[in-house]
Design a protein around this motif. Structure first.
Motif, PDB file in Angstrom:
ATOM      1  N   SER A 141       0.268   7.717 -19.550  1.00  0.00           N
ATOM      2  CA  SER A 141      -0.205   6.862 -20.270  1.00  0.00           C
ATOM      3  C   SER A 141      -0.138   5.333 -19.786  1.00  0.00           C
ATOM      4  CB  SER A 141       0.277   7.185 -21.859  1.00  0.00           C
ATOM      5  OG  SER A 141       1.702   6.463 -21.879  1.00  0.00           O
ATOM      6  N   GLY A 142      -1.003   4.441 -20.496  1.00  0.00           N
ATOM      7  CA  GLY A 142      -0.699   3.074 -19.901  1.00  0.00           C
ATOM      8  C   GLY A 142      -1.267   2.658 -18.620  1.00  0.00           C
ATOM      9  N   PHE A 143      -0.714   1.768 -17.900  1.00  0.00           N
ATOM     10  CA  PHE A 143      -1.122   1.022 -16.822  1.00  0.00           C
ATOM     11  C   PHE A 143      -0.283   1.889 -15.656  1.00  0.00           C
ATOM     12  CE2 PHE A 143      -2.315  -2.103 -19.445  1.00  0.00           C
ATOM     13  CZ  PHE A 143      -3.629  -2.338 -19.296  1.00  0.00           C
ATOM     14  N   TYR A 144      -0.854   2.931 -14.833  1.00  0.00           N
ATOM     15  CA  TYR A 144      -0.219   3.596 -13.874  1.00  0.00           C
ATOM     16  C   TYR A 144      -1.213   3.988 -12.870  1.00  0.00           C
ATOM     17  CZ  TYR A 144      -2.062   7.740 -16.264  1.00  0.00           C
ATOM     18  OH  TYR A 144      -2.743   8.409 -16.916  1.00  0.00           O
ATOM     19  N   TYR A 145      -0.756   4.433 -11.950  1.00  0.00           N
ATOM     20  CA  TYR A 145      -1.549   5.117 -10.639  1.00  0.00           C
ATOM     21  C   TYR A 145      -1.101   6.616 -10.334  1.00  0.00           C
ATOM     22  CZ  TYR A 145      -2.088  -0.051  -9.899  1.00  0.00           C
ATOM     23  OH  TYR A 145      -2.196  -1.277 -10.133  1.00  0.00           O
ATOM     24  N   TRP A 174       8.457   4.785 -11.225  1.00  0.00           N
ATOM     25  CA  TRP A 174       7.937   6.173 -10.723  1.00  0.00           C
ATOM     26  C   TRP A 174       8.286   7.015 -11.823  1.00  0.00           C
ATOM     27  CZ3 TRP A 174       5.053   7.156  -6.267  1.00  0.00           C
ATOM     28  CH2 TRP A 174       5.153   6.086  -5.350  1.00  0.00           C
ATOM     29  N   GLY A 175       7.230   7.901 -11.993  1.00  0.00           N
ATOM     30  CA  GLY A 175       7.403   9.181 -12.842  1.00  0.00           C
ATOM     31  C   GLY A 175       6.488  10.329 -12.433  1.00  0.00           C
ATOM     32  N   ILE A 176       7.017  11.439 -12.995  1.00  0.00           N
ATOM     33  CA  ILE A 176       6.603  12.573 -12.378  1.00  0.00           C
ATOM     34  C   ILE A 176       6.276  13.880 -13.532  1.00  0.00           C
ATOM     35  CG2 ILE A 176       8.779  13.766 -11.828  1.00  0.00           C
ATOM     36  CD1 ILE A 176       7.369  14.621  -9.322  1.00  0.00           C
ATOM     37  N   GLY A 177       5.468  14.600 -13.177  1.00  0.00           N
ATOM     38  CA  GLY A 177       5.243  15.535 -14.324  1.00  0.00           C
ATOM     39  C   GLY A 177       5.104  17.045 -13.530  1.00  0.00           C
ATOM     40  N   THR A 203       1.054  -1.177  -0.035  1.00  0.00           N
ATOM     41  CA  THR A 203       0.068   0.091  -0.003  1.00  0.00           C
ATOM     42  C   THR A 203       0.883   1.207   0.127  1.00  0.00           C
ATOM     43  OG1 THR A 203      -1.863  -1.151   1.142  1.00  0.00           O
ATOM     44  CG2 THR A 203      -1.549   1.394   1.266  1.00  0.00           C
ATOM     45  N   VAL A 204       0.830   2.071  -0.977  1.00  0.00           N
ATOM     46  CA  VAL A 204       1.507   3.383  -1.245  1.00  0.00           C
ATOM     47  C   VAL A 204       0.650   4.425  -0.852  1.00  0.00           C
ATOM     48  CG1 VAL A 204       2.837   4.635  -2.702  1.00  0.00           C
ATOM     49  CG2 VAL A 204       2.874   2.137  -2.948  1.00  0.00           C
ATOM     50  N   GLN A 217       2.714  12.678  -9.340  1.00  0.00           N
ATOM     51  CA  GLN A 217       3.441  11.473  -9.401  1.00  0.00           C
ATOM     52  C   GLN A 217       2.775  10.071  -9.603  1.00  0.00           C
ATOM     53  OE1 GLN A 217       6.541  10.945  -5.716  1.00  0.00           O
ATOM     54  NE2 GLN A 217       5.004  12.517  -4.875  1.00  0.00           N
ATOM     55  N   GLU A 218       3.365   9.364 -10.654  1.00  0.00           N
ATOM     56  CA  GLU A 218       2.601   8.381 -10.901  1.00  0.00           C
ATOM     57  C   GLU A 218       3.442   6.829 -10.662  1.00  0.00           C
ATOM     58  OE1 GLU A 218       0.091  10.434 -14.696  1.00  0.00           O
ATOM     59  OE2 GLU A 218       1.824   8.987 -15.257  1.00  0.00           O
ATOM     60  N   PHE A 219       3.197   5.719 -10.633  1.00  0.00           N
ATOM     61  CA  PHE A 219       3.727   4.695 -10.084  1.00  0.00           C
ATOM     62  C   PHE A 219       3.101   3.480 -10.902  1.00  0.00           C
ATOM     63  CE2 PHE A 219       1.240   5.512  -6.607  1.00  0.00           C
ATOM     64  CZ  PHE A 219       0.733   4.536  -6.052  1.00  0.00           C
ATOM     65  N   ALA A 220       3.825   2.434 -11.165  1.00  0.00           N
ATOM     66  CA  ALA A 220       3.040   1.199 -11.470  1.00  0.00           C
ATOM     67  C   ALA A 220       4.136  -0.015 -11.325  1.00  0.00           C
ATOM     68  CB  ALA A 220       2.952   1.278 -13.234  1.00  0.00           C
ATOM     69  N   THR A 221       3.654  -1.228 -11.241  1.00  0.00           N
ATOM     70  CA  THR A 221       4.561  -2.384 -11.143  1.00  0.00           C
ATOM     71  C   THR A 221       5.336  -2.671 -12.526  1.00  0.00           C
ATOM     72  OG1 THR A 221       2.666  -4.017 -11.575  1.00  0.00           O
ATOM     73  CG2 THR A 221       3.194  -3.211  -9.458  1.00  0.00           C
ATOM     74  N   THR A 222       4.912  -2.275 -13.514  1.00  0.00           N
ATOM     75  CA  THR A 222       5.826  -2.351 -14.979  1.00  0.00           C
ATOM     76  C   THR A 222       6.263  -1.149 -15.417  1.00  0.00           C
ATOM     77  OG1 THR A 222       3.800  -2.223 -16.359  1.00  0.00           O
ATOM     78  CG2 THR A 222       4.421  -4.372 -15.504  1.00  0.00           C
ATOM     79  N   THR A 223       7.079  -0.991 -16.329  1.00  0.00           N
ATOM     80  CA  THR A 223       7.540   0.207 -16.899  1.00  0.00           C
ATOM     81  C   THR A 223       6.249   0.865 -17.865  1.00  0.00           C
ATOM     82  OG1 THR A 223       8.452  -0.961 -18.852  1.00  0.00           O
ATOM     83  CG2 THR A 223      10.006  -0.405 -17.084  1.00  0.00           C
ATOM     84  N   PHE A 224       6.418   2.260 -17.838  1.00  0.00           N
ATOM     85  CA  PHE A 224       5.231   2.783 -18.406  1.00  0.00           C
ATOM     86  C   PHE A 224       5.842   4.219 -18.921  1.00  0.00           C
ATOM     87  CE2 PHE A 224       5.357   4.248 -14.121  1.00  0.00           C
ATOM     88  CZ  PHE A 224       5.063   5.467 -14.208  1.00  0.00           C
TER      89      PHE A 224
END
Length: 442
Positions: free
Chosen positions: A380-384, A414-417, A349-350, A369-376
């Protein structure tokens, strides 16, 4: 001519004469043999008593457990029959120390009588009784206290070794076991029991133990495995010497101990698809004597190993690097590595917080901030994307660990805008990772 080695006859006739003391014409009466000469007692014979013959002694009923009854048989005979057959007495003594009038001096095992050939007697050992071979001394005499010239004869009796028995096995004082997470000292667990031996508590030389999951193959004979089975050697089983009070005591208490790994299988039934119905952890103790004879007993009531959900994050920070206002990380990622530190399958849980500029003059909303269990690719794609002060449970692939040497990990990317107009500078915040039981991955 009579055989000089032959015994005197039991009955011998006698003849009586009466003579005067005339100095020159002394004379004697005719011989007299009583009121009815030639007719046994009426002819006044005298009798010669003979000591009984004693040729051997054996333990005719031998090899008994402690408390068992042994029978000793002496090979005897007595030729005397006048006035009835002689009664022959047998004394079996603890030592070669005997007196005709008082019998055994240092302890009597048994006594017996017989008016026929051979005489026996029986005795029982105490409980406890040491196992082994023990000697005794046999003495024979008749009712006139004529002692057999071959006294004493000696032989042995044998007390069997019996296996110890185990009772009252208790695991971990009857309390549930809560393991520590990986990296901490393992939790100690104990088994205790009382071991009894009818050869005496001093005959008990060692013990072993097993702490095991009730569903494991082989029960207490299971193969050692820190997930399901802990085999405890004699080196880790210790006797309470004060509980064995001496040669008359049969019991001693023992405590065996080991430490339980962080990944030991829980038995409290946590999780939606937990695979076992009402399992528990049990304890067994084996008592061993000085001849290697052994017995085992197990607990009648088990305890639970409690489910522990725990994690560690390898990285101390999520390093986004330099990102300009109005742009984002695209397909570049920062990474956090989640390791399962508990004994259950794990989700993560994040919780994401806003990022503040170092001088507190500006901030970046947590939703950037966006994050996922696979690269993305960002946005776009599967992220939270999580709003400030809210949380999201991530389905990380972190099943229950099965070894301390193999790490169970998964990556969160993790990614960020950065919104346009955000002032340049260093921004930081705190993201929180919480271990959450995975109900569907047992």
């Amino acid at each position: 001519m009579a055989d000089p080695g032959a015994p005197e006859p039991e009955m011998q006739e006698w003849y009586a004469f009466v003579c005067d003391n005339h100095p020159t014409e002394a004379d004697c009466s005719s011989a007299s043999q009583g009121s009815n000469p030639g007719t046994a007692d009426a002819s006044s014979p005298f009798y010669v008593n003979h000591a009984p013959y004693f040729t051997a002694v054996i333990t005719s009923d031998d090899y008994k457990d402690p408390g068992g009854t042994f029978t000793v048989t002496a090979s005897t005979s007595d030729p005397d029959v006048r006035g009835g057959a002689d009664e022959v007495y047998l004394n079996v003594c603890a030592s070669n120390n005997w007196a005709t009038s008082t019998g055994c001096v240092d302890g009597t095992w048994c006594t017996g009588t017989s008016t026929t050939d051979n005489v026996s007697c029986s005795f029982a050992t105490t409980t406890p009784a040491h196992d082994g071979t023990f000697s005794y001394y046999a003495f024979v005499y008749d009712w006139h206290y004529a002692v057999a010239t071959s006294n004493p004869q000696t032989a042995n009796y044998h007390v069997n070794n019996v296996a110890p028995t185990v009772s009252g096995v208790v695991l971990h004082s009857g309390q549930d076991i809560t393991v520590n997470m990986k990296g901490m000292d393992e939790v100690e667990a104990t088994t205790t029991a009382t071991i009894s031996d009818n050869n005496g508590c001093g005959d008990i030389t060692s013990a072993t133990s097993t702490i095991y999951f009730s569903e494991v193959s082989g029960a207490n004979y299971c193969t050692a495995d820190d997930n399901f089975c802990y085999q405890i050697t004699s080196a880790d089983c210790h006797f309470d010497s004060s509980s064995c009070s001496g040669s008359t005591d049969t019991t001693i208490t023992v405590t065996c101990s080991t430490t339980i790994a962080f990944h030991a299988y829980p038995s409290d039934g946590s999780g939606g698809n937990y695979p076992y119905t009402n399992p528990s952890w049990l304890g067994a103790i084996t008592g061993i004597d000085d001849n290697g004879a052994r017995n085992v007993a197990t607990t009648t009531t088990g305890v639970d190993v409690i489910t522990l959900s725990a994690l560690d994050i390898y990285e101390s920070e999520i390093a986004y690097g330099s990102v300009k206002g109005g742009s984002n990380t695209g397909n570049r990622h920062a990474t956090t590595t989640v390791e399962n530190y508990g004994n259950s399958p794990l989700d993560t849980t994040v919780e994401v917080e806003d990022m503040l500029k170092s001088d507190l003059s500006d901030w970046i909303n947590a939703t950037n901030q966006e994050f996922a269990t696979t690269t993305f690719t960002y946005n776009s794609g599967f992220y939270y994307s999580i709003a400030s002060t809210s949380s999201k449970t991530v389905d990380t692939e972190t099943p229950k660990a099965t070894s301390t040497s193999v790490s169970v990990t998964d990556e969160i990317y993790w990614g960020i805008g950065i919104p346009a107009g955000t002032t340049s500078g260093d921004y930081s915040g705190t993201n929180t990772f919480t271990a959450t039981l995975d109900n569907y991955d047992w």
